[in-house]
Design a protein around this motif. Structure first.
Motif, PDB file in Angstrom:
ATOM      1  N   ARG A 255      19.528  27.903 -67.951  1.00 30.41           N
ATOM      2  CA  ARG A 255      19.884  29.185 -67.727  1.00 30.41           C
ATOM      3  C   ARG A 255      18.640  29.600 -66.553  1.00 30.41           C
ATOM      4  NH1 ARG A 255      19.267  31.657 -73.398  1.00 30.41           N
ATOM      5  NH2 ARG A 255      17.036  31.728 -73.728  1.00 30.41           N
ATOM      6  N   PHE A 256      17.395  29.498 -66.828  1.00 28.33           N
ATOM      7  CA  PHE A 256      16.187  29.872 -66.241  1.00 28.33           C
ATOM      8  C   PHE A 256      16.110  29.351 -64.774  1.00 28.33           C
ATOM      9  CE2 PHE A 256      11.983  29.191 -64.591  1.00 28.33           C
ATOM     10  CZ  PHE A 256      11.786  30.584 -64.321  1.00 28.33           C
ATOM     11  N   ILE A 257      16.483  27.878 -64.910  1.00 28.87           N
ATOM     12  CA  ILE A 257      16.514  27.230 -63.639  1.00 28.87           C
ATOM     13  C   ILE A 257      17.767  27.761 -62.651  1.00 28.87           C
ATOM     14  CG2 ILE A 257      17.242  24.812 -62.666  1.00 28.87           C
ATOM     15  CD1 ILE A 257      15.748  23.609 -64.997  1.00 28.87           C
ATOM     16  N   LEU A 258      18.890  27.916 -63.249  1.00 28.01           N
ATOM     17  CA  LEU A 258      19.933  28.418 -62.488  1.00 28.01           C
ATOM     18  C   LEU A 258      19.629  29.870 -61.831  1.00 28.01           C
ATOM     19  CD1 LEU A 258      23.115  27.440 -64.419  1.00 28.01           C
ATOM     20  CD2 LEU A 258      22.251  26.506 -62.185  1.00 28.01           C
ATOM     21  N   LEU A 259      19.203  30.656 -62.488  1.00 32.04           N
ATOM     22  CA  LEU A 259      18.641  32.195 -62.113  1.00 32.04           C
ATOM     23  C   LEU A 259      17.521  31.821 -61.220  1.00 32.04           C
ATOM     24  CD1 LEU A 259      19.709  34.997 -62.728  1.00 32.04           C
ATOM     25  CD2 LEU A 259      17.772  35.211 -64.415  1.00 32.04           C
ATOM     26  N   LEU A 260      16.658  31.229 -61.491  1.00 32.94           N
ATOM     27  CA  LEU A 260      15.553  30.771 -60.308  1.00 32.94           C
ATOM     28  C   LEU A 260      16.162  30.463 -59.042  1.00 32.94           C
ATOM     29  CD1 LEU A 260      12.509  30.573 -59.543  1.00 32.94           C
ATOM     30  CD2 LEU A 260      12.569  28.260 -60.784  1.00 32.94           C
ATOM     31  N   ALA A 261      17.055  29.474 -59.238  1.00 31.43           N
ATOM     32  CA  ALA A 261      17.766  29.237 -57.933  1.00 31.43           C
ATOM     33  C   ALA A 261      18.477  30.266 -57.354  1.00 31.43           C
ATOM     34  CB  ALA A 261      18.667  28.048 -58.277  1.00 31.43           C
ATOM     35  N   LEU A 262      19.039  31.310 -58.189  1.00 28.27           N
ATOM     36  CA  LEU A 262      19.689  32.305 -57.281  1.00 28.27           C
ATOM     37  C   LEU A 262      18.673  33.169 -56.752  1.00 28.27           C
ATOM     38  CD1 LEU A 262      22.409  33.831 -56.900  1.00 28.27           C
ATOM     39  CD2 LEU A 262      21.951  34.888 -58.998  1.00 28.27           C
ATOM     40  N   VAL A 263      17.634  33.511 -57.170  1.00 27.14           N
ATOM     41  CA  VAL A 263      16.734  34.211 -56.688  1.00 27.14           C
ATOM     42  C   VAL A 263      15.899  33.707 -55.435  1.00 27.14           C
ATOM     43  CG1 VAL A 263      14.147  35.296 -57.128  1.00 27.14           C
ATOM     44  CG2 VAL A 263      16.087  35.377 -58.941  1.00 27.14           C
TER      45      VAL A 263
ATOM     46  N   PHE B 260      16.089  35.021 -51.713  1.00 27.54           N
ATOM     47  CA  PHE B 260      15.012  35.368 -50.940  1.00 27.54           C
ATOM     48  C   PHE B 260      15.053  34.672 -49.694  1.00 27.54           C
ATOM     49  CE2 PHE B 260      10.680  33.504 -49.798  1.00 27.54           C
ATOM     50  CZ  PHE B 260      10.159  34.879 -49.614  1.00 27.54           C
ATOM     51  N   PHE B 261      15.407  33.402 -49.421  1.00 27.58           N
ATOM     52  CA  PHE B 261      15.396  32.819 -48.337  1.00 27.58           C
ATOM     53  C   PHE B 261      16.619  33.129 -47.346  1.00 27.58           C
ATOM     54  CE2 PHE B 261      13.184  29.347 -50.808  1.00 27.58           C
ATOM     55  CZ  PHE B 261      11.918  29.238 -49.857  1.00 27.58           C
ATOM     56  N   ALA B 262      17.662  33.655 -47.964  1.00 23.78           N
ATOM     57  CA  ALA B 262      18.658  34.373 -47.040  1.00 23.78           C
ATOM     58  C   ALA B 262      18.166  35.422 -46.368  1.00 23.78           C
ATOM     59  CB  ALA B 262      19.822  34.297 -47.789  1.00 23.78           C
ATOM     60  N   SER B 263      17.565  36.326 -47.048  1.00 26.59           N
ATOM     61  CA  SER B 263      16.811  37.777 -46.581  1.00 26.59           C
ATOM     62  C   SER B 263      15.719  37.158 -45.704  1.00 26.59           C
ATOM     63  CB  SER B 263      16.343  38.389 -47.844  1.00 26.59           C
ATOM     64  OG  SER B 263      17.467  38.723 -48.899  1.00 26.59           O
TER      65      SER B 263
ATOM     66  N   TYR C  82       5.434  42.241 -41.393  1.00 28.02           N
ATOM     67  CA  TYR C  82       5.489  41.516 -42.481  1.00 28.02           C
ATOM     68  C   TYR C  82       6.260  42.566 -43.643  1.00 28.02           C
ATOM     69  CZ  TYR C  82       2.440  37.810 -41.315  1.00 28.02           C
ATOM     70  OH  TYR C  82       1.933  36.803 -40.399  1.00 28.02           O
ATOM     71  N   LEU C  83       6.290  44.061 -43.646  1.00 28.87           N
ATOM     72  CA  LEU C  83       7.072  44.727 -44.253  1.00 28.87           C
ATOM     73  C   LEU C  83       8.383  44.592 -43.813  1.00 28.87           C
ATOM     74  CD1 LEU C  83       4.906  47.828 -44.620  1.00 28.87           C
ATOM     75  CD2 LEU C  83       5.082  46.069 -46.101  1.00 28.87           C
ATOM     76  N   LYS C  84       8.709  44.348 -42.583  1.00 26.50           N
ATOM     77  CA  LYS C  84      10.107  44.344 -42.025  1.00 26.50           C
ATOM     78  C   LYS C  84      10.840  43.124 -42.463  1.00 26.50           C
ATOM     79  CE  LYS C  84      10.563  47.801 -39.446  1.00 26.50           C
ATOM     80  NZ  LYS C  84      11.823  48.757 -39.883  1.00 26.50           N
ATOM     81  N   LEU C  85       9.950  41.975 -42.845  1.00 26.45           N
ATOM     82  CA  LEU C  85      10.636  40.897 -43.517  1.00 26.45           C
ATOM     83  C   LEU C  85      11.248  41.120 -44.774  1.00 26.45           C
ATOM     84  CD1 LEU C  85       7.842  38.256 -42.630  1.00 26.45           C
ATOM     85  CD2 LEU C  85       9.989  38.571 -41.592  1.00 26.45           C
ATOM     86  N   LEU C  86      10.841  42.092 -45.544  1.00 28.56           N
ATOM     87  CA  LEU C  86      11.409  42.667 -46.975  1.00 28.56           C
ATOM     88  C   LEU C  86      12.265  43.550 -46.750  1.00 28.56           C
ATOM     89  CD1 LEU C  86       8.121  41.928 -49.140  1.00 28.56           C
ATOM     90  CD2 LEU C  86      10.186  40.399 -48.724  1.00 28.56           C
ATOM     91  N   SER C  87      12.324  44.367 -45.801  1.00 29.31           N
ATOM     92  CA  SER C  87      13.388  45.580 -45.816  1.00 29.31           C
ATOM     93  C   SER C  87      14.285  45.456 -44.528  1.00 29.31           C
ATOM     94  CB  SER C  87      12.258  46.546 -45.446  1.00 29.31           C
ATOM     95  OG  SER C  87      11.584  46.745 -44.276  1.00 29.31           O
ATOM     96  N   ALA C  88      14.167  44.739 -43.605  1.00 27.61           N
ATOM     97  CA  ALA C  88      14.828  44.656 -42.485  1.00 27.61           C
ATOM     98  C   ALA C  88      16.256  44.050 -42.737  1.00 27.61           C
ATOM     99  CB  ALA C  88      14.421  43.864 -41.177  1.00 27.61           C
ATOM    100  N   THR C  89      17.279  44.232 -42.133  1.00 18.43           N
ATOM    101  CA  THR C  89      18.701  43.651 -42.464  1.00 18.43           C
ATOM    102  C   THR C  89      19.801  43.879 -41.230  1.00 18.43           C
ATOM    103  OG1 THR C  89      20.639  43.146 -43.669  1.00 18.43           O
ATOM    104  CG2 THR C  89      19.499  45.532 -43.612  1.00 18.43           C
ATOM    105  N   ASP C  90      20.650  43.061 -40.737  1.00 19.29           N
ATOM    106  CA  ASP C  90      21.409  43.096 -39.881  1.00 19.29           C
ATOM    107  C   ASP C  90      22.668  43.556 -40.336  1.00 19.29           C
ATOM    108  OD1 ASP C  90      22.190  41.133 -41.196  1.00 19.29           O
ATOM    109  OD2 ASP C  90      22.604  39.692 -39.240  1.00 19.29           O
TER     110      ASP C  90
ATOM    111  N   PRO D  29      22.562  42.878 -47.926  1.00 18.62           N
ATOM    112  CA  PRO D  29      21.540  44.010 -48.269  1.00 18.62           C
ATOM    113  C   PRO D  29      19.841  43.393 -48.016  1.00 18.62           C
ATOM    114  CG  PRO D  29      22.996  44.071 -49.964  1.00 18.62           C
ATOM    115  CD  PRO D  29      23.218  42.774 -49.087  1.00 18.62           C
ATOM    116  N   PRO D  30      18.971  44.188 -47.840  1.00 15.18           N
ATOM    117  CA  PRO D  30      17.389  43.786 -47.945  1.00 15.18           C
ATOM    118  C   PRO D  30      17.194  43.292 -49.101  1.00 15.18           C
ATOM    119  CG  PRO D  30      17.639  46.221 -47.681  1.00 15.18           C
ATOM    120  CD  PRO D  30      19.053  45.635 -47.549  1.00 15.18           C
ATOM    121  N   PHE D  31      16.024  42.584 -49.203  1.00 19.61           N
ATOM    122  CA  PHE D  31      15.610  41.785 -50.304  1.00 19.61           C
ATOM    123  C   PHE D  31      15.383  42.648 -51.514  1.00 19.61           C
ATOM    124  CE2 PHE D  31      12.242  39.802 -52.991  1.00 19.61           C
ATOM    125  CZ  PHE D  31      12.797  38.866 -53.330  1.00 19.61           C
TER     126      PHE D  31
END
Length: 337
Positions: free
Chosen positions: A42-50, A54-57, A81-89, A93-95
């Motif tokens: 369950r932790f491995i699956l949730l880690l994969a989801l996170v 992250f990589f999609a954002s 670098y702040l835009k990398l965590l908050s910018a979206t098209d 949604p952003p990260f």
């Protein structure tokens, strides 16, 4: 020579046995809990989801970073670098918005069966038969989960900075680095809030399914139903805004924001937005007199931390309160085989 080799052998074994004896029961429990978490599906699956989130954002932010960086009308356009965590098209949604939904699931997953599963299997009784204090067991459950969570988000932060440096070649500023670290600390505290809640429920309820459903129900209530109930209460009890003065409107809006901040997700969203968007000057309503003459420019890090401090202390207070309650219940609980 033979005598020297034998003496060296016995000295080495004596040193190893001494180190083993000095290993406290708390450290042994922490190692065991970390190993259980890392090897659980369950932790491995949730880690994969996170990681997927992250990589999609990060990919979407990288694709739109040129347009965001060249938008001079945006007061935060210089913070790459702040835009990398908050910018979206707009495609997702952003990260930090996605983490407001995924972080509670991570905390609940790692703590909903911390105590009751071991009691139902009988391992808790055998563990307490050893020279191990009860508080060491509870502290090891919480500490090991928080150690994994902190390692995960700090690694994601460093990976994001390294990826941005590799693809853009722009050197990160100290203020950006500190803001990203502050965002990571806020996320860790937010996960810790739901981890403390789930551990408390695992102590309070006998079955793991009951504690998991209760924790998920609390999360869904504050995420989905609580804003709906607040809006219904506002329409039913507060007067029509058309008949209010500007001062009364500000007072009512401030009251509404205070009620909304009872939800942990609202506290996290306010804090994350302030840390990742330096141009935010206030999290509450402002009058036209306060806005007149204000130049849209980024705030210094110190002033942003002053704005975020109530949200951070609120999440910390909730985490400490739930952990203290679980400690009280666990110490008074009668455990039999």
């Amino acid at each position: 020579m033979k005598a020297l080799s034998e003496s060296h052998y016995w000295a080495t074994n004596k040193k190893k046995s001494k180190e083993t004896d000095q290993l406290s029961p708390f450290k042994v429990l922490v190692r065991k809990e970390v190993s259980d978490h890392v090897h659980s599906w369950r932790f491995i699956l949730l880690l994969a989801l996170v990681l997927l989130t992250f990589f999609a954002s990060l990919y979407i932010s990288m694709s739109n970073i040129r347009a965001s960086f060249s938008n001079v009308n945006d007061p935060d356009h210089a913070f790459l670098y702040l835009k990398l965590l908050s910018a979206t098209d707009g495609s997702m949604p952003p990260f930090h918005i996605l983490m407001s939904f995924l972080a509670p699931l991570l905390g609940i997953t790692m703590g909903f069966d911390a105590i009751n599963s071991e009691q139902n299997s009988g391992s808790l009784t055998r563990l307490l038969a050893q020279p191990v204090y009860r508080d060491n067991i509870l502290l090891a459950k919480f500490y090991s989960a928080m150690l994994i969570i902190a390692t995960l988000f700090i690694s994601l932060t460093l990976l994001m900075i390294g990826g941005g440096l590799f693809f853009t070649g722009v050197r990160i500023e100290s203020q950006e680095f500190l803001r990203i670290i502050g965002f990571s600390v806020l996320t860790i505290v937010y996960v810790g809030f739901y981890l403390s809640l789930s551990i408390m429920l695992s102590v309070a309820f006998r079955h793991a399914s009951t504690s998991a459903l209760t924790a998920l129900g609390i999360w869904l209530f504050f995420t989905v139903f609580y804003p709906i109930l607040v809006n219904l209460a506002i329409r039913a009890f507060l007067p029509d805004a058309a008949y209010l003065t500007q001062g009364e409107k500000l007072a009512y809006n401030e009251l509404i924001m205070d009620i909304m901040r009872v939800a942990p997700g609202q506290l996290y969203s306010d804090g994350a937005t302030t840390m990742l968007m330096p141009s935010i000057r206030s999290l509450g309503p402002m009058s036209m007199e306060q806005l007149s003459g204000a130049i849209p420019s980024p705030l210094p890090l110190r002033e942003s931390l002053i704005i975020v401090w109530p949200q951070l202390t609120g999440l910390l207070a909730g985490s400490i309160a739930f952990f203290a309650l679980s400690y009280y219940l666990f110490m008074r609980r009668e455990i039999r085989s």
